[in-house]
Design a protein around this motif. Structure first.
Motif, PDB file in Angstrom:
ATOM      1  N   PRO A  30       3.506 -50.745 -25.092  1.00 49.17           N
ATOM      2  CA  PRO A  30       4.833 -50.977 -25.236  1.00 49.17           C
ATOM      3  C   PRO A  30       5.501 -50.950 -26.685  1.00 49.17           C
ATOM      4  O   PRO A  30       6.370 -50.156 -26.987  1.00 49.17           O
ATOM      5  CB  PRO A  30       5.465 -52.132 -24.741  1.00 49.17           C
TER       6      PRO A  30
ATOM      7  N   GLU B 219      10.137 -50.425 -24.303  1.00 47.59           N
ATOM      8  CA  GLU B 219       9.964 -51.064 -23.289  1.00 47.59           C
ATOM      9  C   GLU B 219       9.681 -52.527 -23.394  1.00 47.59           C
ATOM     10  O   GLU B 219       8.415 -52.741 -23.462  1.00 47.59           O
ATOM     11  CB  GLU B 219       9.062 -50.209 -22.067  1.00 47.59           C
TER      12      GLU B 219
ATOM     13  N   ARG C 194      16.128 -52.797 -25.430  1.00 50.98           N
ATOM     14  CA  ARG C 194      15.360 -52.378 -24.301  1.00 50.98           C
ATOM     15  C   ARG C 194      15.828 -50.831 -24.171  1.00 50.98           C
ATOM     16  O   ARG C 194      17.147 -50.494 -24.005  1.00 50.98           O
ATOM     17  CB  ARG C 194      15.601 -53.072 -22.898  1.00 50.98           C
ATOM     18  N   LYS C 195      14.869 -50.006 -23.801  1.00 48.97           N
ATOM     19  CA  LYS C 195      15.217 -48.668 -23.740  1.00 48.97           C
ATOM     20  C   LYS C 195      16.278 -48.503 -22.631  1.00 48.97           C
ATOM     21  O   LYS C 195      16.042 -48.672 -21.444  1.00 48.97           O
ATOM     22  CB  LYS C 195      13.998 -47.905 -23.405  1.00 48.97           C
TER      23      LYS C 195
ATOM     24  N   VAL D 228      15.362 -47.468 -18.447  1.00 52.89           N
ATOM     25  CA  VAL D 228      14.280 -48.191 -18.003  1.00 52.89           C
ATOM     26  C   VAL D 228      14.973 -49.442 -17.394  1.00 52.89           C
ATOM     27  O   VAL D 228      15.556 -50.248 -17.704  1.00 52.89           O
ATOM     28  CB  VAL D 228      13.356 -48.529 -18.886  1.00 52.89           C
TER      29      VAL D 228
ATOM     30  N   ASP E  26       6.564 -53.564 -18.419  1.00 53.34           N
ATOM     31  CA  ASP E  26       6.511 -52.959 -19.922  1.00 53.34           C
ATOM     32  C   ASP E  26       5.183 -52.357 -20.249  1.00 53.34           C
ATOM     33  O   ASP E  26       4.926 -51.331 -20.656  1.00 53.34           O
ATOM     34  CB  ASP E  26       7.056 -53.818 -20.904  1.00 53.34           C
TER      35      ASP E  26
END
Lengths: 575, 486
Positions: A225, A327, A498-499, A502, B168
């Motif tokens: 990540p 992520e 956070r992307k 996602v 993740d």
């Protein structure tokens, strides 16, 4: 063996600090190779290793990753180990290089096609030129031929059959270390094997190993990540210094390093005067010294001059920032330029980091327990051979943001600049450094690793001098280095959010609520759950039922959830 | 421990041989320590393994506790873990948590507590001069932890935020889904904490869990370091007796595992390297075939660079950094066989086919004498590594006690090398045939589904022919509820 001494600190408040002297015997072999020995007789084993003072810092653009790739190649054997027919093996390797030279011409064409926009990804198998594919077939045939005489991973098999274990190596920015544990009666086996591969390594299976390293890059950097962002952060942080490229190498460079470049690298850096041998465990110093002279002493002193690292980091003039959508949970990572490992200020910064760290450290107290902005926070001074990094970071407690955490960190940094650290805090962190010296001798292998790491950066003696010098750091020193290094224009900041896209769905009951509303529900629910008075709960429920009619749509959702929680709690209390 | 090593003489006089096999070595005689010499049964029912060692002024102690998340009540998944974490972090009657942290860090002591799946532990490592105060705190943490409400709230927030990270990293998805496929939805460790389960856990639940399971009957203590044996035993006795709660003995671990349907399962995740797990039904450590299986697996993929899977997938083809197999032998339930590697998307199927080919080969063809020799030596000659320090000796024996090895086979370590040594080529082939069941193979892949299915033009392998079963896509799970999405 180890002995104890009491170190009397000059600092008021620290009366005693118990330290531990590591009694290493140091020798220099006739060819300039250094030998460090530490006898320990707990179990009939010896941890043996050596460190080469070469790492990614010694590379240049085009061959980034070569120090690490080279480390992999050191396990491929020698003229006698790894093949049944050394002559034929050498011939095949030469033929392979001829084919590879032709392939490199095709690779140059593929790069040109890429620049012209004719193809996309160079790694995609469909983008290889027809000539390249022909050559690949030719090369693979040579590999098949080589397998006829190859003795697969024989270097490892000999060691394993002799009862050795844990053979491995690492490469860092500053050094390359190799290590293994052998039974106490196999010290001579170790000297034979290690001196043999240093004297005449053979880089067979070079190109398959290059692919292995690329898979290692995918595993550690590209498919984790944060891996790719941490790589970007370091590249942003170091502007001129060779610490800016990753140890594993850039993705363009790994698949183009040639065997000739590896040969050149070996002849410069793997010279006896650039290597230190380390032995820890169940042996006698005089026996080990004689064996090392006999075996390693036969390696000729290197003739080439070791290039000096002259490129230093330019003075940073402006704060640098990056915001990554990853992520990952929201977090911040701040780096400041700090001095090299040998500089006394690096020790004051270690003390400063310790004041901030830990469960009773300032960051945890203020960010996690106090303002509740963060779920966790950390600080560390990372000292490398040529320059250092001071690093502070933390994870934001949602819905708080990385910026909230960042600003709270600066408040703590400013406090360090404005007020002296208290005597008790200073003593606490020093007690922990002193205890670290006592704790570090857990196993032969860990001791070996520490000696290798000290030796590769500032010299092994620091294992005994570093902690005493940390114990001499004063509150004034801490304040001074905070002011000197932890400035705005000296830092690089990475924030992670956070992307988007996602999806991290919340508690189904909270779906559709904003982050702030979710926080409200959580807070109220936790109050409800600790409420023991049934009547008060029933009264609340009634009031809310009455208000529901007049509430707007958004509030209704929120209120419904809270009412459910109250009802659940009432049911619980009625059990 | 008896250690006898003879040193070579006249080192410089001899020539350096051209091959290492020509070197002569003195024999190394090694007898393992015997658990009986370190084991003490306490009046309270606790078992202690004790090893004084004056090399450093330190005491290292671990109270291992039978019980774990397999005891979580339905709907309160995560209770054992919260209880474990907060024993040392939630305060004690005489001191709130923050002050306790401050005090412990001031004298550089390390105290931590946890409960994992099958057991818990409270560990203390401190300078021996601080032993009196350290044991006072340890007693309070073990017998009467406060579980402060504010610390519980903080921990719950941290845990819930941590749940969000579950998808993740592709490696977390791989290990989680592998466990679902290998042991089934109803198996205890596939009952994961969720936001809902964490939110329902109250302080009373922690107290109840603690009072029920944390008691000396469930303790196995390992202690080594700077102390006198008799004094330490007295100290431990005072710490354990009397105990404030009656408590219960931890029950047996439930056996509701169910192995999944054979086939290929793909979880679609946008990363450029696919992670692969290949599993088959496994064994327990007390299986009579255990030793032969260890040798077989070492040759197949357990032995690193001397094993076949590493040689082919990594060294020959350059397809993975790490390619290995595991056949560990479970203590409380059979643990599945597993082979695994990570490779760029386009070569995932090719590399999988190589691993399956190697499994087939070890079933069908006898291994080579040289391979079996290397494998045996790697177990027999590294044997002293199991007991390389006093702390390791007592923790090894405590772990044996925990898994029932001491009660079932008290001479396990004495016989270990001989039992490895008698394994021969026929035994390896017999256990390969018996325990590697290709009809049951499950292949789990986490990575970019489309690129993985595209495969590599130079190695066209049909993914449907890898196993006896179908190729299916596994949905991603909601990280907070663990329910499959869509």
């Amino acid at each position: 063996m180890l002995r104890y001494f009491f170190l009397v600190s000059v600092l008021m408040g620290v009366e005693f600090a118990q330290g531990q002297q590591v009694d290493v015997k140091e020798r220099t072999l006739s060819n300039g190779m250094k030998l460090l020995m530490l006898e320990r007789h707990h179990s009939p084993t010896i941890a043996g290793g050596w460190v080469v003072r070469v790492g990614s810092v010694n590379e240049r653009p085009g061959i980034t990753g070569i120090a690490h790739l080279f480390e992999h190649m050191m396990f491929k054997g020698t003229p006698t180990i790894g093949t049944r027919d050394a002559k034929r093996d050498a011939e095949i390797i030469n033929e392979q290089e001829r084919v590879r030279d032709a392939m490199r011409l095709e690779e140059a064409k593929m790069r040109l096609a890429l620049r012209r926009g004719e193809i996309g990804d160079l790694q995609k198998p469909e983008n290889k030129t027809p000539r390249y594919r022909e050559l690949e077939v030719e090369f693979n045939n040579l590999i098949k031929e080589q397998r006829e005489v190859l003795v697969k991973n024989e270097f490892d098999r000999i060691y394993t059959t002799a009862g050795a274990s844990g053979m491995n190596a690492f490469t860092s920015n500053d050094m390359t270390g190799y290590f293994i544990t052998v039974p106490a009666n196999k010290l001579e086996m170790w000297t034979w094997m290690e001196s043999e591969r240093l004297l005449s390594p053979v880089f067979r299976e070079f190109y398959a190993e290059r692919d292995v390293v690329f898979e290692e890059r995918r595993m550690r950097t590209e498919s984790t990540p944060l891996g790719k962002f941490q790589e970007s952060l370091e590249a942003l942080f170091w502007e001129s210094h060779p610490y800016g490229w990753p140890v594993i190498g850039w993705p363009s460079d790994i698949p183009s390093i040639s065997k000739a470049q590896a040969d050149e690298f070996y002849s410069i850096y793997y010279a006896p005067q650039n290597i230190t041998l380390v032995l820890v465990g169940d042996f006698k110093v005089d026996v080990a010294e004689q064996l090392c002279e006999k075996y390693f002493g036969r390696i000729p002193r290197g003739e080439k001059k070791l290039p000096e690292i002259v490129t230093a980091e330019v003075t940073q003039k402006v704060e640098k920032r990056m915001n990554a959508e990853a992520e990952a949970n929201p977090q911040v990572d701040i780096l400041w330029h700090s001095p090299a490992s040998g500089h006394p200020d690096s020790r004051a910064l270690k003390v400063l980091a310790a004041v901030l760290s830990g469960r009773s450290g300032r960051l945890h107290k203020s960010l996690v327990l106090g303002s509740k902005l963060a779920t966790s926070a950390f600080a560390q001074q990372m000292s490398r051979k040529y320059a250092g990094m001071f690093n502070v970071g933390g994870e934001a407690k949602e819905p708080k943001t990385p910026l909230d955490v960042e600003n709270a960190i600066y408040v703590e940094i400013e406090r360090l600049k404005n007020e002296l650290v208290s005597g008790r805090e200073l003593q606490k962190v020093k007690n922990n450094f002193a205890a670290m010296a006592v704790r570090r001798t857990s196993s032969n292998f860990h001791m070996l690793l520490q000696l290798i790491q000290y030796e590769g950066v500032v010299g092994w003696k620091a294992i005994n001098t570093e902690i005493p010098s940390i114990l001499e750091v004063t509150a004034e020193d801490v304040q001074r280095v905070a002011k000197k290094y932890l400035t705005k224009e000296n830092r690089t900041v990475a924030t992670y959010t956070r992307k988007a896209g996602v999806k991290v769905p919340d508690d189904p009951a909270l779906a559709g609520l904003s982050a702030d509303q979710q926080a409200v529900v959580r807070r109220i629910s936790s109050q409800i759950k600790s409420e023991k008075n049934k009547e008060r709960l029933q009264q609340q429920l009634k009031t809310m039922e009455e208000q529901l009619g007049q509430a707007g749509d958004k509030q209704k959702g929120l209120m419904n959830i809270i009412m459910v929680k109250i009802a659940e709690r009432l049911a619980e209390l009625s059990k | 421990m008896l250690v006898l090593v003879l040193v070579p003489c006249l080192i410089q006089a001899q020539e350096i041989p051209d091959r290492p096999e020509k070197l002569k070595f003195s024999p190394l005689v090694y007898d393992p320590p015997s658990p009986i010499d370190y084991r003490v049964e306490m009046p309270s029912g606790a078992i202690v393994y004790i090893y004084p060692d004056r090399e450093r002024p330190l005491i290292d102690l671990s109270v291992n506790i039978r019980g774990g998340s397999y005891l979580d009540p339905d709907g309160k998944e995560g209770l054992a873990a919260l209880t474990g974490y907060l024993m040392a972090r939630g305060g004690i009657p005489s001191k709130p948590a923050d002050e306790l942290d401050e005090e412990l860090e001031f004298f550089a002591a390390r105290l931590s507590s946890s409960f994992s799946g099958l057991n818990g532990s409270v560990s203390l490592n401190l300078l021996s001069k601080d032993a009196d105060r350290g044991f006072e705190i340890l007693r309070a943490v073990l017998a009467a932890p406060s579980f402060q409400q504010d610390k519980l709230d903080l921990r719950k927030t941290q845990v819930i935020q941590g749940l969000k990270k579950r998808n993740d990293d592709s490696s977390s998805i791989e290990s989680r889904e592998r466990n679902f496929l290998a042991y089934g939805n109803d198996f205890w460790f596939n009952r994961h904490p969720t936001t809902a389960s964490i939110e329902t856990i109250r302080r009373e639940d922690l107290l109840e869990f603690h009072h029920r399971w944390v008691n000396p009957k469930n303790f196995i203590i390992s202690v080594s370091g700077d102390f006198d044996r008799d004094e330490m035993l007295k100290r431990l006795n005072r710490m354990l007796d009397p105990w404030p709660h009656e408590g219960r003995l931890a029950p047996d671990v439930p056996q509701r595992q169910q192995y999944g349907k054979p086939g290929v399962y793909i979880v679609d995740k946008d990363v450029n390297q696919g992670r692969v797990s290949i599993i088959m039904p496994g064994i327990r450590w007390d299986d009579p075939d255990y030793y032969a299986i260890q040798i077989m697996n070492d040759i197949l993929g357990g032995g690193g660079f001397t094993s076949r899977i590493t040689n082919r997938v990594r060294s020959d083809e350059g397809l993975a950094y790490s390619a290995r197999s595991f056949f560990p032998g479970g203590a409380f339930y059979p643990i599945v066989f597993r082979a695994g590697f990570q490779s760029k998307s386009r070569t995932v199927v090719f590399a999988t086919s190589i691993v399956l080919e190697e499994i087939k080969k070890i079933i069908e063809e006898p291994v080579k004498a040289k391979e079996i020799l290397t494998a045996k030596k790697s177990f027999i000659d590294t044997f002293p590594n199991n007991f390389s320090s006093p702390a390791q000796v007592v923790s090894q024996f405590a772990s044996d006690e925990m898994i029932g090895r001491f009660s079932k086979q008290p001479d396990y370590w004495v016989k270990y090398r001989d039992r490895i040594d008698v394994v021969d080529i026929a035994a390896v082939q017999r256990v390969a045939k018996k325990h590697l069941n290709l009809d049951k193979v499950i292949v789990l892949i986490v990575g970019q589904k489309q690129s993985i299915l595209d495969g590599h033009p130079d190695h066209p392998i049909d993914i449907k022919r890898l196993t006896a079963g179908k190729v299916r896509e596994l949905p991603m799970r909601n990280p907070l509820t663990m329910q499959p999405e869509k």
